[in-house]
Scaffold this active site. Structure first.
Site, PDB file in Angstrom:
ATOM      1  N   GLY A 122     -48.959  64.379  55.795  1.00 30.83           N
ATOM      2  CA  GLY A 122     -49.513  63.866  54.531  1.00 30.83           C
ATOM      3  C   GLY A 122     -49.554  62.345  54.519  1.00 30.83           C
ATOM      4  O   GLY A 122     -50.585  61.737  54.223  1.00 30.83           O
ATOM      5  N   LYS A 123     -48.434  61.749  54.882  1.00 28.90           N
ATOM      6  CA  LYS A 123     -48.368  60.286  54.806  1.00 28.90           C
ATOM      7  C   LYS A 123     -49.052  59.643  56.014  1.00 28.90           C
ATOM      8  O   LYS A 123     -49.620  58.566  55.902  1.00 28.90           O
ATOM      9  CB  LYS A 123     -46.916  59.822  54.675  1.00 28.90           C
ATOM     10  N   GLU A 141     -42.916  63.482  65.855  1.00 23.38           N
ATOM     11  CA  GLU A 141     -42.348  64.688  65.231  1.00 23.38           C
ATOM     12  C   GLU A 141     -41.522  65.449  66.265  1.00 23.38           C
ATOM     13  O   GLU A 141     -41.955  65.673  67.383  1.00 23.38           O
ATOM     14  CB  GLU A 141     -43.486  65.562  64.678  1.00 23.38           C
ATOM     15  N   ARG A 146     -44.075  72.236  63.995  1.00 25.92           N
ATOM     16  CA  ARG A 146     -44.521  71.329  62.942  1.00 25.92           C
ATOM     17  C   ARG A 146     -45.460  70.271  63.524  1.00 25.92           C
ATOM     18  O   ARG A 146     -46.383  69.812  62.861  1.00 25.92           O
ATOM     19  CB  ARG A 146     -43.319  70.686  62.234  1.00 25.92           C
ATOM     20  N   ASP A 184     -39.832  58.609  56.706  1.00 21.36           N
ATOM     21  CA  ASP A 184     -39.763  59.600  55.629  1.00 21.36           C
ATOM     22  C   ASP A 184     -38.808  60.667  56.176  1.00 21.36           C
ATOM     23  O   ASP A 184     -39.231  61.650  56.770  1.00 21.36           O
ATOM     24  CB  ASP A 184     -41.174  60.142  55.375  1.00 21.36           C
ATOM     25  N   CYS A 238     -36.982  63.076  50.138  1.00 24.59           N
ATOM     26  CA  CYS A 238     -37.221  63.859  48.920  1.00 24.59           C
ATOM     27  C   CYS A 238     -35.872  64.397  48.423  1.00 24.59           C
ATOM     28  O   CYS A 238     -35.776  65.500  47.906  1.00 24.59           O
ATOM     29  CB  CYS A 238     -38.257  64.949  49.122  1.00 24.59           C
TER      30      CYS A 238
HETATM   31  N1  SAM Z   1     -43.778  62.483  56.315  1.00 31.64           N
HETATM   32  C1  SAM Z   1     -44.157  63.891  56.296  1.00 31.64           C
HETATM   33  C2  SAM Z   1     -45.346  64.070  55.408  1.00 31.64           C
HETATM   34  O1  SAM Z   1     -45.603  63.226  54.531  1.00 31.64           O
HETATM   35  O2  SAM Z   1     -46.089  65.046  55.594  1.00 31.64           O
HETATM   36  C3  SAM Z   1     -42.977  64.762  55.895  1.00 31.64           C
HETATM   37  C4  SAM Z   1     -41.799  64.570  56.811  1.00 31.64           C
HETATM   38  S1  SAM Z   1     -40.448  65.704  56.570  1.00 31.64           S
HETATM   39  C5  SAM Z   1     -39.664  65.005  55.212  1.00 31.64           C
HETATM   40  C6  SAM Z   1     -39.386  65.272  57.886  1.00 31.64           C
HETATM   41  C7  SAM Z   1     -39.898  65.679  59.259  1.00 31.64           C
HETATM   42  O3  SAM Z   1     -39.024  65.096  60.229  1.00 31.64           O
HETATM   43  C8  SAM Z   1     -39.856  67.177  59.549  1.00 31.64           C
HETATM   44  O4  SAM Z   1     -41.130  67.592  59.978  1.00 31.64           O
HETATM   45  C9  SAM Z   1     -38.840  67.313  60.677  1.00 31.64           C
HETATM   46  O5  SAM Z   1     -39.146  68.353  61.592  1.00 31.64           O
HETATM   47  C10 SAM Z   1     -38.929  65.959  61.320  1.00 31.64           C
HETATM   48  N2  SAM Z   1     -37.741  65.525  62.093  1.00 31.64           N
HETATM   49  C11 SAM Z   1     -36.440  65.869  61.920  1.00 31.64           C
HETATM   50  N3  SAM Z   1     -35.648  65.227  62.793  1.00 31.64           N
HETATM   51  C12 SAM Z   1     -36.469  64.446  63.536  1.00 31.64           C
HETATM   52  C13 SAM Z   1     -36.243  63.554  64.636  1.00 31.64           C
HETATM   53  N4  SAM Z   1     -35.015  63.358  65.111  1.00 31.64           N
HETATM   54  N5  SAM Z   1     -37.312  62.942  65.185  1.00 31.64           N
HETATM   55  C14 SAM Z   1     -38.558  63.144  64.694  1.00 31.64           C
HETATM   56  N6  SAM Z   1     -38.839  63.990  63.687  1.00 31.64           N
HETATM   57  C15 SAM Z   1     -37.807  64.629  63.099  1.00 31.64           C
END
Ligand code: SAM
Length: 301
Positions: A122-123, A141, A146, A184, A238
């Site tokens: 999204g962002k 990611e 995902r 994020d 969030c």
């Molecule tokens: N920014 C996104 C959007 O606006 O659509 C939402 C992000 S969501 C809050 C956090 C994301 O971080 C998830 O998809 C998760 O799988 C990923 N994530 C978790 N740990 C991570 C890491 N160590 N490195 C990269 N991505 C990671």
């Protein structure tokens, strides 16, 4: 609706906000939040989207803090899925709170942007639109499934200068440099709890909060390492719990290598802010219009 939350969470809320405000926060986890979206200006104009709304009898409101955003009054998300403007990537369904972080990152067409935790995008795609696909965006990611969704959205929305990297952002090469970083961060999701879903508190546990804070700290440390001097980072979650927000920032501020750049948001919409233990950051209280959300802006010294 059942408006009870588990004791461990109630204790955390009470500790952060006191009993009165905690009860109001719990009331804010409404069962149906307003449907909101933004125009994907890479593929459509606002006028084109308004015409599609009118042709389909969709009642909308404009959003005073973001020209590309709309609030939809009379249909649900799955009604919008049937529209050509949705299927052609001309609109993206996104909560108003979630549109805030990119708006504070001060990106322009010459920015080198890293989106550290990007799926479903999204962002990332919002930043591509804000810079008319001129800025170079790296979207990282960790989760491969995902990441597929992220790639799909990047392609569907036409974000042509965005490069998706399937990687643990904590392992990014320390010699990389970006002047704008969006973190994020993965979080407990305490700002967006669905109290009508019986499964919510299977996943939302004290352990998840602890696990999230560890990941957040490691990610922000890495992000600040690869941010250019004078560069900007947005740290958002969030979650509305200080342990995932201000407490993470306090640990980083101790290094003396970073400062908070105060942010504020002016809107006539019913945006309610929660008290914070650091000045210049924003913690949005969940309500009918906004998800619970935290946004902060950091400058590397
Ligand atoms: N920014 C996104 C959007 O606006 O659509 C939402 C992000 S969501 C809050 C956090 C994301 O971080 C998830 O998809 C998760 O799988 C990923 N994530 C978790 N740990 C991570 C890491 N160590 N490195 C990269 N991505 C990671």
């Amino acid at each position: 609706m059942n408006k009870t939350v588990p004791e461990f969470f109630l204790n955390r809320l009470n500790e952060a906000y006191g009993e009165n405000l905690s009860n109001k926060i719990i009331d804010g986890y409404v069962s149906s939040r307003k449907v909101t979206l933004r125009v994907n200006t890479l593929k459509a104009t606002k006028e084109e989207v308004i015409k599609a709304f009118n042709d389909n009898n969709i009642i909308y409101q404009e959003v005073d803090f973001y020209n590309d955003a709309f609030i939809i009054d009379n249909v649900k998300e799955n009604d919008l899925w049937k529209l050509d403007i949705y299927n052609e990537g001309k609109i993206y369904l996104q909560s108003l709170s979630s549109m805030l972080p990119p708006l504070f990152l001060d990106i322009d067409e010459s920015s080198h942007i890293l989106d550290m935790a990007a799926a479903p995008g999204g962002k990332t795609t919002q930043m591509a639109a804000l810079t008319s696909n001129k800025a170079c965006i790296t979207a990282c990611e960790l989760n491969p499934l995902r990441a597929e969704k992220l790639k799909h959205n990047v392609e569907k929305l036409g974000a042509t200068r965005t490069n998706v990297m399937v990687k643990d952002a904590r392992q990014l090469d320390e010699f990389m440099r970006f002047n704008k970083i969006l973190l994020d961060a993965p979080c407990s999701g305490s700002g967006t709890l669905d109290l009508t879903n019986e499964k919510t508190f299977i996943y939302f546990t004290d352990k998840l909060i602890e696990k999230s804070t560890k990941a957040q700290l490691a990610l922000i440390k890495k992000g600040l390492q690869i941010l250019s001097k004078g560069g900007t980072m947005i740290y958002s979650t969030c979650s509305i719990l200080p342990s995932e927000n201000e407490e993470i920032l306090k640990q980083i501020l101790k290094t003396g290598k970073v400062k908070i750049e105060p942010i504020e948001i002016k809107t006539s919409l019913p945006l309610e802010l929660l008290p914070t233990t650091l000045e210049g950051v924003i913690c949005v209280k969940p309500n009918e219009y906004f998800e619970g959300f935290f946004v902060s802006k950091l400058i590397k010294l």
